[in-house]
Each structure stands twice: as C-alpha cells, then as structure tokens.
Design a protein around this motif. Structure first.
Motif, short mmCIF file in Angstrom:
data_model
loop_
_atom_site.label_atom_id
_atom_site.label_comp_id
_atom_site.label_asym_id
_atom_site.label_seq_id
_atom_site.Cartn_x
_atom_site.Cartn_y
_atom_site.Cartn_z
N LEU A 350 -19.34 -6.75 37.50
CA LEU A 350 -18.65 -7.74 38.34
C LEU A 350 -17.31 -8.17 37.76
O LEU A 350 -16.52 -8.81 38.45
N ARG A 367 -23.80 -10.55 45.02
CA ARG A 367 -22.45 -9.96 44.95
C ARG A 367 -22.51 -8.51 44.50
O ARG A 367 -21.78 -7.66 45.03
N ARG A 371 -21.02 -5.44 46.65
CA ARG A 371 -19.88 -4.70 46.10
C ARG A 371 -20.19 -3.22 45.97
O ARG A 371 -19.33 -2.37 46.25
#
Length: 468
Positions: A350, A367, A371
């Motif tokens: 990340l 996330r 992603r």
C-alpha cells in the motif's frame, strides 16, 4: 455465520424500529438483556445476586442509560448498586430515576471494592478513545472486579476496532441488536472479552463483516465423492523454498497435503528436503488447478511469480512472492487470486507504514483488495479476508497469539492453496484455511508451538469441524 454491522447501519435499523415502538421501549429491551448477563455472571461467581456490590460507570448518552436501567433491575434483586457518572450534570434522566427508585445511589468517586463493574461510559458513536474524565474512571476500576461493557468497551471504535487513546478492557461485552466490527477486529477484539448478543428486534441488511462458525466451515470443506480420484480432487503446485530457506518449502507442502486436494506438486530447489519428509509429493512441473508461490522464495525470482500470474490457474501469492506485484497484472486475471500478506507486507503493497496497517486493519485489507483486484488475506492477531468489489469482509475467530511463530504462515499458504485447488473461491479458501489453521493451533494448547505441529494437527481440526 456470525455477522457484524457498522454504526450507521445499526442506527438506521434502530430508528426504524423505534418509530414502531413506545418511547423508551428499545432501551428497556437492551437493559433487560444486559441485566440478565450481569446477574448470570454474579451468580456463577458468588452464588447469588443479592448482596453483590455493583458499580456502574455512567456516561452522558444512551449507553449510560442502558447501564442505569440495568442497574435498577439488579438493585431490585438485592444488589447494592452505585452509579459513578462521568459528568454528574448529564445523566440519562429516566435511567437515573429508575435506579434511585430501586434503591441505587450515585457517588462521585469509585469505591475501592466491587463484585462487578458495568462500563457504560461511551456508546458505539465514541471516537478517539476516552476523554480525561472517562479515562480517570477507567483507571480506577477496582482490582479484580470483572468488567461488563455495554455494547462495546468504551474507547474502542465500533466500526474498525481501533483504539486511539485510553480505553476500557472488559471481561464480557453485551452488545445489542448486532455485533459491531470493532468487537471482532483487533485491537478492539482483545478488549471485548466474551461476547453476548442481545436480540432487540432489528431488521438488518447485508453485513459489513462475517465470521465463520463450525457449520459454515464444514459446509465449505471439500469432500471426495465415490468417483473421485487424485486429479478430480485437484492438484496444487508449490513454488517455494530456496537454498537458504528449504524449510519454507517443506512447511508449505505440509499444509497443502492436509488441505483437501488430491495431490501436491513441488517445483523448486528444495525437492530433496521435501521428498525426505513427504514422499507423497509429486516433483517437477505439471498441470495443476492452483499454485502457491512465495514462501522462502528469496530474491531474484520475480519472473516465476509473473509467469504464474499470466496463466489460467488459481494462484496464491505469499511472502517473497508479494514483492513488486503489478496491480494491473492482477486486475487483468480471470482466475482466482489470493494474496496473503502480514502487516509489514501489506504496508509495502500500500505504500504506508506498518503502524497504520496495524491500527486500521479493516480499512487496509479493503484497500488492498480493491487496488490489486484480488482476494486478500491479511494475517495477524485477527486475520481478515476481503474480496474486490466490496461485500462482507471475513474475520477469523479461531486465531491464537501462539501462531506468531516462524513457518506458521507457510503452513497456512499451503493449506489455503490446496483448498483453492479443490475448487473453493479465493474468499472461501482463505477464510476456511485460516479457520482450520487457528483450530489446529488451539488443539496444541497454550504453549509455544512449532509450525510443523500446526500442520500435523490439521486433520484433527478438520475432523472437529466436520464431526463436532
């Protein structure tokens, strides 16, 4: 399946229900359930409620009102109930009147002894930890007194489990209407103690969080049919280990052999070590239904990861295989992809700090899934599994801190990869694998574990799940 819902969802359901009920009825339902749990705890500890010393830590909101009404019920059963407010000028009027009518009292300071403390300082809307007045009360909870939290421990974020400041650590949490994510995700989960859900009649939509139970895991585990052979049951390929880390290959194969696939194929430089321990293993390239790549791989082998990701088989990527992943490549895949990072690896994927991942595990796993367009299993004190495109995140309820040992993750990767090869989706393979992995560790008791012991306990954990 145990499900959890966000604060916004719970409050919307509460508003809808309150519109159909007499004023105050919902709070009285919650207080009745809270009082019943408290009475049961007192009875188990001291034989009766009568004569028990109960202290209520009372905040200014509905959470404090729940505590006051529950305290009134306990006082009517003969308990000596003392309410200690965070702000004496802002106590729930109805709850206070009920407590006093039942013989309870209000004091500004905590007594030195108590048989039970009820934490009603902050409700599910609390953010950022306890403020000074609440923290001062929490710090003075009498030593040895069991703590029952009202809805969730004060200072824990209900939606994320984050603890951003001082917070209460409860022995029991009585939550109303639905579990909240913060009760199931660390660090909040470690402060919640034993959970009791009080049904207050809420009608709820799809949850934000799910936790498998035995029946759910048993339903998902593959079971061979009479016509099955080793190829129909699925073949899992393991690309793991190196000259420096041959043990990672052995442990990944150990997990895979016990994961339900019909055969395990190993490709890599640790073939001699693998065959010496597990002669059942097939050696060399061949057709598989799923690949596991990464444990102990070492540096300089990114090409092997890239080759597998361009193929049409399911792929689980762990450890060294996670380095330098291209989100575009993963998002273009049509076969199942499962990434299994720990917090440090997740932080690298990340581009954030490890501390931020640990503090906000739920947001981090969501996330990552979005992603990279892949299912993500975030390992840690509470393992989370998220899929791209939203939907409930799965939290594993069986983990134990004793799994924080070298090689444990390699066993989990092999196990989950075998479940992928047997036909489970990325989400099911990850969550069922984590469930069995935790159960296997728990079978070994509260003691230091070796990773191979976890692998050896997997068949018994499987049996416990499918034939409890």
């Amino acid at each position: 399946m145990r499900t959890a819902y966000s604060v916004e969802t719970v409050r919307a359901a509460e508003r809808e229900l309150m519109a159909r009920l007499p004023e105050g009825a919902l709070m009285l339902r919650a207080a009745a359930g809270l009082a019943a749990v408290c009475a049961g705890l007192l009875t188990r500890r001291r034989g009766r409620v009568y004569g028990a010393r109960v202290v209520l830590l009372v905040g200014p909101g509905d959470n404090g009102g729940d505590a006051l009404y529950a305290g009134a019920r306990l006082a009517r059963r003969g308990a000596g109930v003392t309410a200690v407010p965070m702000d004496p000028e802002r106590m729930h009027a109805g709850g206070l009147a009920a407590l006093r009518a039942a013989g309870g009292r209000v004091e500004r300071h905590l007594p030195h002894r108590a048989d039970l403390v009820v934490d009603g300082l902050l409700g599910i809307g609390g953010r950022g930890g306890l403020r000074p007045a609440g923290a001062a009360l929490a710090e003075r909870i009498p030593a040895g007194a069991p703590v029952v939290a009202v809805d969730l421990p004060s200072g824990v974020d209900a939606d994320t489990g984050e603890v951003a400041g001082p917070a209460v650590t409860a022995d029991v949490t009585v939550t109303f209407g639905a579990y909240k994510p913060g009760l199931l995700i660390d660090p909040g989960a470690t402060r919640a103690g034993a959970l009791h859900l009080v049904d207050i009649g809420l009608e709820l939509p799809e949850p934000e969080l799910e936790a498998l139970q035995h029946a759910d895991a048993a339903r998902l585990l593959p079971e061979p049919a009479a016509s099955s052979d080793k190829y129909r049951r699925g073949v899992v390929g393991i690309v793991a280990g190196s000259v420096q880390y041959p043990g990672a290959a052995v442990l990944a194969v150990a997990g895979a052999l016990r994961g339900g696939a019909g055969a395990v194929r190993y490709v890599g430089p640790a073939a001699d070590a693998v065959l010496a321990r597990y002669p059942e293993t097939l050696i060399g390239p061949g057709r598989v239904q799923a690949w596991v790549i990464g444990p102990g791989l070492g540096e300089g082998r990114a090409g092997e990861v890239a080759d597998l990701l361009t193929g049409d088989a399911a792929v689980l990527v762990d450890a060294d295989g996670l380095r330098g992943l291209d989100p575009a490549v993963l998002r273009a895949r049509t076969a199942p992809t499962l990434l299994t990072p720990h917090a440090g690896e997740a932080a690298a994927l990340l581009g954030v700090s490890r501390e931020s991942v640990e503090a906000g595990r739920l947001g981090a796993v969501r996330r990552l899934a979005e992603r990279y367009g892949a299912t993500v299993l975030l390992k840690g004190s509470t393992t989370l599994v998220a899929s791209p495109g939203g939907g409930p995140v799965r939290v594993n309820p069986t983990g134990t801190p004793w799994l924080a040992t070298a090689g444990s993750g390699d066993v989990l990767s092999g196990l989950a990869g075998s479940l992928l090869a047997a036909g489970l989706s990325g989400s099911d393979a990850g969550s069922v694998g984590a469930y069995l992995h935790g159960l296997a560790a728990r079978r070994s008791g509260s003691r230091p574990l070796l990773a191979h012991e976890v692998a050896e306990a997997l068949p018994a954990a499987w049996q416990d799940t499918t034939h409890p």
